[in-house]
Write a protein that holds these residues in place. Structure first.
Motif, PDB file in Angstrom:
ATOM      1  N   TYR A  48       0.669  -1.210   0.015  1.00  0.00           N
ATOM      2  CA  TYR A  48      -0.035  -0.102   0.078  1.00  0.00           C
ATOM      3  C   TYR A  48       0.997   1.268   0.076  1.00  0.00           C
ATOM      4  O   TYR A  48       1.817   1.353   0.750  1.00  0.00           O
ATOM      5  N   ILE A  49       0.461   2.050  -0.787  1.00  0.00           N
ATOM      6  CA  ILE A  49       1.227   3.575  -0.766  1.00  0.00           C
ATOM      7  C   ILE A  49      -0.043   4.551  -0.272  1.00  0.00           C
ATOM      8  O   ILE A  49      -1.268   4.416  -0.813  1.00  0.00           O
ATOM      9  N   VAL A  50       0.430   5.308   0.698  1.00  0.00           N
ATOM     10  CA  VAL A  50      -0.699   6.196   1.237  1.00  0.00           C
ATOM     11  C   VAL A  50       0.045   7.635   1.163  1.00  0.00           C
ATOM     12  O   VAL A  50       0.905   8.299   1.591  1.00  0.00           O
ATOM     13  N   VAL A  51      -1.115   8.627   0.602  1.00  0.00           N
ATOM     14  CA  VAL A  51      -0.877   9.920   0.435  1.00  0.00           C
ATOM     15  C   VAL A  51      -1.298  10.428   1.702  1.00  0.00           C
ATOM     16  O   VAL A  51      -2.431  10.563   1.920  1.00  0.00           O
ATOM     17  N   LYS A  52      -0.438  11.082   2.381  1.00  0.00           N
ATOM     18  CA  LYS A  52      -0.964  11.867   3.611  1.00  0.00           C
ATOM     19  C   LYS A  52      -1.641  13.212   3.482  1.00  0.00           C
ATOM     20  O   LYS A  52      -1.455  13.801   2.503  1.00  0.00           O
ATOM     21  N   GLU A  53      -2.159  13.785   4.616  1.00  0.00           N
ATOM     22  CA  GLU A  53      -2.868  14.987   4.333  1.00  0.00           C
ATOM     23  C   GLU A  53      -1.974  16.217   3.886  1.00  0.00           C
ATOM     24  O   GLU A  53      -2.275  17.325   3.172  1.00  0.00           O
ATOM     25  N   ASP A  54      -0.568  16.262   4.256  1.00  0.00           N
ATOM     26  CA  ASP A  54       0.195  17.067   3.997  1.00  0.00           C
ATOM     27  C   ASP A  54       0.914  16.879   2.587  1.00  0.00           C
ATOM     28  O   ASP A  54       1.957  17.453   2.174  1.00  0.00           O
ATOM     29  N   GLY A  55       0.674  15.816   1.962  1.00  0.00           N
ATOM     30  CA  GLY A  55       1.346  15.345   0.648  1.00  0.00           C
ATOM     31  C   GLY A  55       2.584  14.431   0.961  1.00  0.00           C
ATOM     32  O   GLY A  55       2.702  14.126  -0.271  1.00  0.00           O
ATOM     33  N   ASP A  56       2.686  14.320   2.039  1.00  0.00           N
ATOM     34  CA  ASP A  56       3.873  13.306   2.248  1.00  0.00           C
ATOM     35  C   ASP A  56       3.543  11.751   1.589  1.00  0.00           C
ATOM     36  O   ASP A  56       2.264  11.439   1.896  1.00  0.00           O
ATOM     37  N   ILE A  57       4.090  11.018   1.158  1.00  0.00           N
ATOM     38  CA  ILE A  57       3.809   9.732   0.753  1.00  0.00           C
ATOM     39  C   ILE A  57       4.626   8.826   1.436  1.00  0.00           C
ATOM     40  O   ILE A  57       5.915   8.728   1.467  1.00  0.00           O
ATOM     41  N   ILE A  58       3.898   7.772   2.092  1.00  0.00           N
ATOM     42  CA  ILE A  58       4.746   6.526   2.671  1.00  0.00           C
ATOM     43  C   ILE A  58       4.277   5.370   2.068  1.00  0.00           C
ATOM     44  O   ILE A  58       3.125   5.198   1.606  1.00  0.00           O
ATOM     45  N   CYS A  59       4.999   4.221   2.221  1.00  0.00           N
ATOM     46  CA  CYS A  59       4.630   2.817   1.693  1.00  0.00           C
ATOM     47  C   CYS A  59       4.574   1.831   2.911  1.00  0.00           C
ATOM     48  O   CYS A  59       5.379   1.798   3.616  1.00  0.00           O
ATOM     49  N   TYR A  60       3.700   0.834   2.647  1.00  0.00           N
ATOM     50  CA  TYR A  60       3.563  -0.451   3.292  1.00  0.00           C
ATOM     51  C   TYR A  60       3.779  -1.546   2.783  1.00  0.00           C
ATOM     52  O   TYR A  60       2.832  -1.652   1.894  1.00  0.00           O
ATOM     53  N   HIS A  61       5.251  -2.063   2.610  1.00  0.00           N
ATOM     54  CA  HIS A  61       5.211  -3.120   1.541  1.00  0.00           C
ATOM     55  C   HIS A  61       5.085  -4.535   2.257  1.00  0.00           C
ATOM     56  O   HIS A  61       4.928  -4.682   3.380  1.00  0.00           O
ATOM     57  N   PHE A  62       4.632  -5.397   1.117  1.00  0.00           N
ATOM     58  CA  PHE A  62       3.975  -6.672   1.655  1.00  0.00           C
ATOM     59  C   PHE A  62       5.318  -7.449   2.313  1.00  0.00           C
ATOM     60  O   PHE A  62       5.002  -8.147   3.216  1.00  0.00           O
ATOM     61  N   PHE A  63       6.740  -7.187   1.927  1.00  0.00           N
ATOM     62  CA  PHE A  63       7.573  -7.876   2.484  1.00  0.00           C
ATOM     63  C   PHE A  63       8.136  -7.319   3.776  1.00  0.00           C
ATOM     64  O   PHE A  63       9.070  -7.599   4.626  1.00  0.00           O
TER      65      PHE A  63
END
Length: 356
Positions: free
Chosen positions: A295-310
């Protein structure tokens, strides 16, 4: 034709620009915090999985992006993608019915990308070739994009009977049923059943496909979710985490009394993960994960973080601590009233899970 989309769909395009500009895919913890020292270099991005798709390759040494396809080959500075991402973010944040996105069409034409939301045959919204610095591998992985800029998105969508769970109601009369059905709010309904000493016990899933999918996933998960729905509709909580805590104490499967292991939390996390990456209520599931990157999440401030399956622990925690049960339309999905069948009383409750 003018480009159109909602905040979530425009967020997909924003994520595409921002990731190319950064050249890195940062990891996050279960509470949506970014790990600044944990990231994967991005080598290449695709917006779909078609055979003749365009490639957007990060050339880190040149600080530019090589756009290559059957009809295009050009280099564009990463700074241009950074500028376009910032402008798009500002417009998404202030988006209303009159927001004009036509400004971006010349740039979209230049990079030969003509859709706001990418087309794909699976759950992946974007496909990325990353460099795993630990293993040296360079896999192409599919990611689902979720945005905090717009309305909360659903993880499990409701549908009529497809996500209905059926319960047997005992200790009620016809008059009790009429009273129960007259209440508008579910808490009032369940408070009334409690006041008259009636019992509600799980009977079965209304959907054979959902039953089979859940059985394949875990033999006990159908009962756990069924009891969780009773807890939710009774007004005992909304979030997945708090409802799961209640179920753990109740211990309907009699598996947690002599251990401190997180029996129910673990099973619910696997349930959420399966729905996030491939399982649905309407199609037979064979244990395969389609958004195989995570999953890639676009946060309210525009920052992007990722949750990798591995990096499954972080992905599972993100799903577990950032989702809630929701009540869909009772008239549309035909649930919420006690009904009689073969002289017995039954009640349907519907499953829908949304990000919070």
């Amino acid at each position: 034709m003018a480009l159109k989309g909602n905040k979530g769909e425009w967020s997909e395009l924003y994520a595409f620009f921002k990731l190319l500009a950064d050249g890195r895919l940062y990891c996050g913890d279960g509470q949506l915090n970014r790990y600044d020292d944990r990231f994967y270099p991005i080598l290449e991005i695709f917006r779909d999985d078609s055979p003749n798709r365009n490639s957007y390759k990060v050339q880190a040494a040149k600080n530019n992006i090589l756009v290559a396809g059957e009809t295009i080959s050009l280099e564009i500075p990463q700074e241009r993608f950074r500028q376009e991402a910032l402008e798009l973010l500002n417009r998404i944040k202030g988006m209303d019915g009159n927001t004009d996105f036509s400004y971006i069409e010349p740039f979209m034409d230049m990079i030969d990308n003509h859709t706001v939301k990418a087309k794909s045959s699976d759950k992946a919204d974007i496909r990325i070739v990353i460099h795993n610095l630990q293993t040296g591998s360079k896999p192409e992985l599919g990611y689902s994009i979720k945005s905090k800029l717009g309305a909360d998105s659903t993880l499990i969508n409701s549908n009529k009977d497809g996500t209905n769970f059926i319960y047997k109601v005992q200790g009620v009369s016809d008059e009790d049923v009429a009273t129960f059905n007259s209440f508008d709010k579910f808490k009032e309904k369940f408070d009334y059943l409690k006041s008259i000493g009636a019992t509600v016990s799980y009977h079965k899933s209304a959907n054979k496909t959902l039953h089979n999918n859940l059985t394949l996933l875990d033999l006990g998960i159908e009962r756990i979710i069924a009891d969780s729905l009773i807890d939710y509709y009774s007004g005992n909580g909304r979030t997945i985490a708090e409802i799961t805590e209640h179920i753990s104490i109740a211990d309907p499967l009699s598996i947690a009394s002599d251990t401190d292991q997180p029996m129910y939390a673990y099973k619910v996390k696997q349930f959420l993960l399966a729905f996030a990456l491939g399982l649905t209520s309407s199609t037979p599931w064979y244990g395969n994960f389609h958004a195989n990157g995570g999953y890639i999440v676009v946060k309210e401030d525009g920052d992007i973080i990722c949750y990798h399956f591995f990096d499954r622990n972080d992905l599972e925690d993100y799903l577990f601590f950032n989702t809630r049960f929701e009540t869909p339309s009772t008239s549309r999905h035909l649930f919420g009233d006690i009904y009689q069948e073969n002289g017995k009383y039954f009640l349907k409750l519907n499953l829908q899970v949304r990000f919070k």
